[in-house]
Write a protein that holds these residues in place. Structure first.
Motif, PDB file in Angstrom:
ATOM      1  N   GLY A 152      37.577  31.689  34.722  1.00 41.33           N
ATOM      2  CA  GLY A 152      36.396  31.230  35.744  1.00 41.33           C
ATOM      3  C   GLY A 152      36.826  30.940  36.802  1.00 41.33           C
ATOM      4  N   ASP A 153      38.016  30.841  37.107  1.00 46.32           N
ATOM      5  CA  ASP A 153      38.295  30.692  38.812  1.00 46.32           C
ATOM      6  C   ASP A 153      37.938  31.838  39.755  1.00 46.32           C
ATOM      7  N   ARG A 154      37.596  31.516  40.831  1.00 44.80           N
ATOM      8  CA  ARG A 154      37.587  32.384  41.778  1.00 44.80           C
ATOM      9  C   ARG A 154      38.552  33.114  42.430  1.00 44.80           C
ATOM     10  N   LYS A 187      34.828  44.971  36.758  1.00 42.00           N
ATOM     11  CA  LYS A 187      33.919  44.258  35.699  1.00 42.00           C
ATOM     12  C   LYS A 187      34.392  44.623  34.278  1.00 42.00           C
ATOM     13  N   ARG A 208      36.230  40.318  33.829  1.00 43.23           N
ATOM     14  CA  ARG A 208      35.809  39.502  32.541  1.00 43.23           C
ATOM     15  C   ARG A 208      35.819  38.021  32.611  1.00 43.23           C
ATOM     16  N   TYR A 209      37.169  38.053  32.973  1.00 47.32           N
ATOM     17  CA  TYR A 209      37.531  36.367  32.557  1.00 47.32           C
ATOM     18  C   TYR A 209      37.724  35.684  33.865  1.00 47.32           C
ATOM     19  N   PHE A 210      37.772  36.267  35.021  1.00 51.99           N
ATOM     20  CA  PHE A 210      37.834  35.388  36.286  1.00 51.99           C
ATOM     21  C   PHE A 210      36.517  35.879  37.307  1.00 51.99           C
ATOM     22  N   GLU A 211      36.075  34.988  38.192  1.00 58.31           N
ATOM     23  CA  GLU A 211      35.191  34.963  39.096  1.00 58.31           C
ATOM     24  C   GLU A 211      35.427  35.828  40.106  1.00 58.31           C
ATOM     25  N   TYR A 233      35.457  38.366  43.356  1.00 55.72           N
ATOM     26  CA  TYR A 233      34.687  38.801  44.399  1.00 55.72           C
ATOM     27  C   TYR A 233      35.346  39.962  45.125  1.00 55.72           C
TER      28      TYR A 233
END
Ligand code: PLP
Length: 420
Positions: free
Chosen positions: A113-115, A132, A138-141, A143
């Motif tokens: 979930g880290d950016r 994606k 899928r597992y990290f945010e 950008y």
């Protein structure tokens, strides 16, 4: 002998025939996919050796299996040679592939979930930089940054603005389809401004970096990952390099974090390729890759093709086929009929899907390994032009296929397949 110890031809004629067919393809056609190359006989021999027979989980002197003496020697040699070649503080030579190397790097420094900020696949980044459908997206945010609409180059001001807004824990730079020099110093400045770590993925350009043909991210980035089978011309595989402070985290992330038994035949072959890459000939080879790409790009421009960014600084170029009325997929298929293998590739802001695309991505590493130089690039650029400007003319493709075979005969790769 209680096990089958006959030649491949006798044991498995079907697979043997497939290898012979592929040998024909690799020797009689022009391999222009920029991530492909011809590994040396020494690398191939090591890959096909008895080193494949053993488990060696763990690291040298800390194995979970007995009988690893020779494997420790091989892995230590790969590490020492790698450290010397890349001038890095720490190297892990166990990642099975570039994807595994990137997975391990993320596993070492990120939580789920880290950016993260990485380059968009549609603009030249790799799947593992946040697509994606990939584990990364899928597992990290993740950008994404892209390239500017204006000149199709990285826009560092824009990336800085994005980083300030997103505040990522990690910034990833490096690409699969970017024909220009990447300014790693600028990425470092941006990472420092927003308190992010910097990872560079130099899978494509590592050989150029070794030869000083592209700026070196090793002194600058926290983590550097790379494959070993592209411009580095080694076995299919990868490495992770980092500062000493991250060494233990990276090693734990590779084993036991994301892999178990290392592929020791592959690691020994990496040692062989690092040795080959320390020779003067290797530097000259990398310089020739870049000179060849420049001439190929110039020829295609003279023939009326549009190249994204207007040209290339490295080993590859992106040809925009929009005004030729051809998709990248059609162009790659036509060229294959003429004995020229390239891959279709999205161009920045492509309106076509990634399986159709508006572009192709020719590169020069494999042709340069065969010894081809500027004169051959001019001939090949004109062949590409003739094929793509006459898509309905099968005779041209057949004629060029014959000429391609003649050229290939002058630049042999492996002298005799049976000597392996
Ligand atoms: N990183 C980049 C920039 C790449 O271009 C590639 C492969 O094309 C990879 C990582 C992944 O390497 P592999 O195919 O060995 O998993």
């Amino acid at each position: 002998m209680s096990f089958i110890d006959t030649s491949l031809r006798q044991t498995d004629p079907e697979i043997s025939k497939i290898i012979e067919g592929e040998y024909e393809r690799q020797t009689k056609t022009l391999v222009m996919i920029p991530s492909e190359n011809y590994a040396s006989r020494a690398v191939l021999k090591t890959m096909g050796s008895i080193l494949t027979n053993k488990y060696a989980e763990g690291y040298p002197s800390e194995r979970y299996y007995n009988g690893c003496g020779y494997y420790d020697m091989a892995e230590n040699l790969a590490r020492e040679r790698g450290k010397k070649l890349f001038k890095c503080e720490h190297i892990n030579v166990q990642p099975h592939t570039g994807t595994s190397a990137n997975l391990a790097a993320y596993f070492a420094v990120l939580d789920i979930g880290d950016r993260v900020l990485g380059m968009d696949t549609a603009m030249g980044g790799h799947l593992t930089h946040g697509k994606k459908l990939n584990f990364s997206g899928r597992y990290f945010e993740f950008y994404n940054y892209g390239v500017s609409r204006k000149d199709e180059r990285l826009d560092y001001d824009e990336i800085r603005d994005q980083a300030k807004k997103i505040k990522p824990k990690l910034i990833v730079c490096g690409a699969s389809a970017y024909p220009r020099t990447i300014d790693f110093e600028k990425f470092r400045e941006i990472a420092d401004e927003v308190g992010a770590m910097l990872m560079t993925d130099i899978a494509h350009i590592i050989g150029l970096v070794c030869a000083g043909e592209h700026p070196d991210p090793v002194p600058i980035a926290d983590i550097v990952t790379s494959t070993t089978h592209k411009t580095l011309r080694g076995p299919r595989g990868a490495i992770v390099m980092c500062k000493q402070a991250l060494a233990s985290k990276i090693d734990k992330a590779v084993f036991p974090g994301t892999q178990s038994g290392p592929l020791m035949h592959q690691i020994a072959a990496k040692a062989v390729c690092f040795r080959e890459a320390q020779s003067f000939g290797f530097k000259e080879y990398q310089k020739q890759i870049v000179r060849n790409a420049a001439v190929l790009a110039e020829t295609l421009l003279e023939e009326g093709f549009r190249l994204t960014t207007g040209g290339t600084d490295n080993h590859l170029m992106l040809v925009d086929l929009t005004d030729k009325g051809l998709s990248g997929r059609d162009a790659a298929n036509l060229l294959e009929e003429a004995g020229i293998t390239v891959n279709k590739n999205s161009i920045p802001y492509d309106t076509k899907s990634p399986i159709v695309t508006s572009g192709i991505r020719p590169g020069t590493p494999a042709l340069t390994t065969r010894g081809m130089k500027e004169d051959e690039m001019k001939i090949i650029g004109k062949w590409i032009s003739q094929v793509l400007n006459s898509p309905r003319n099968e005779d041209i493709r057949l004629k060029i296929r014959g000429e391609v075979e003649e050229l290939c005969e002058q630049f042999p790769i492996y002298v005799d397949i049976n000597q392996w």
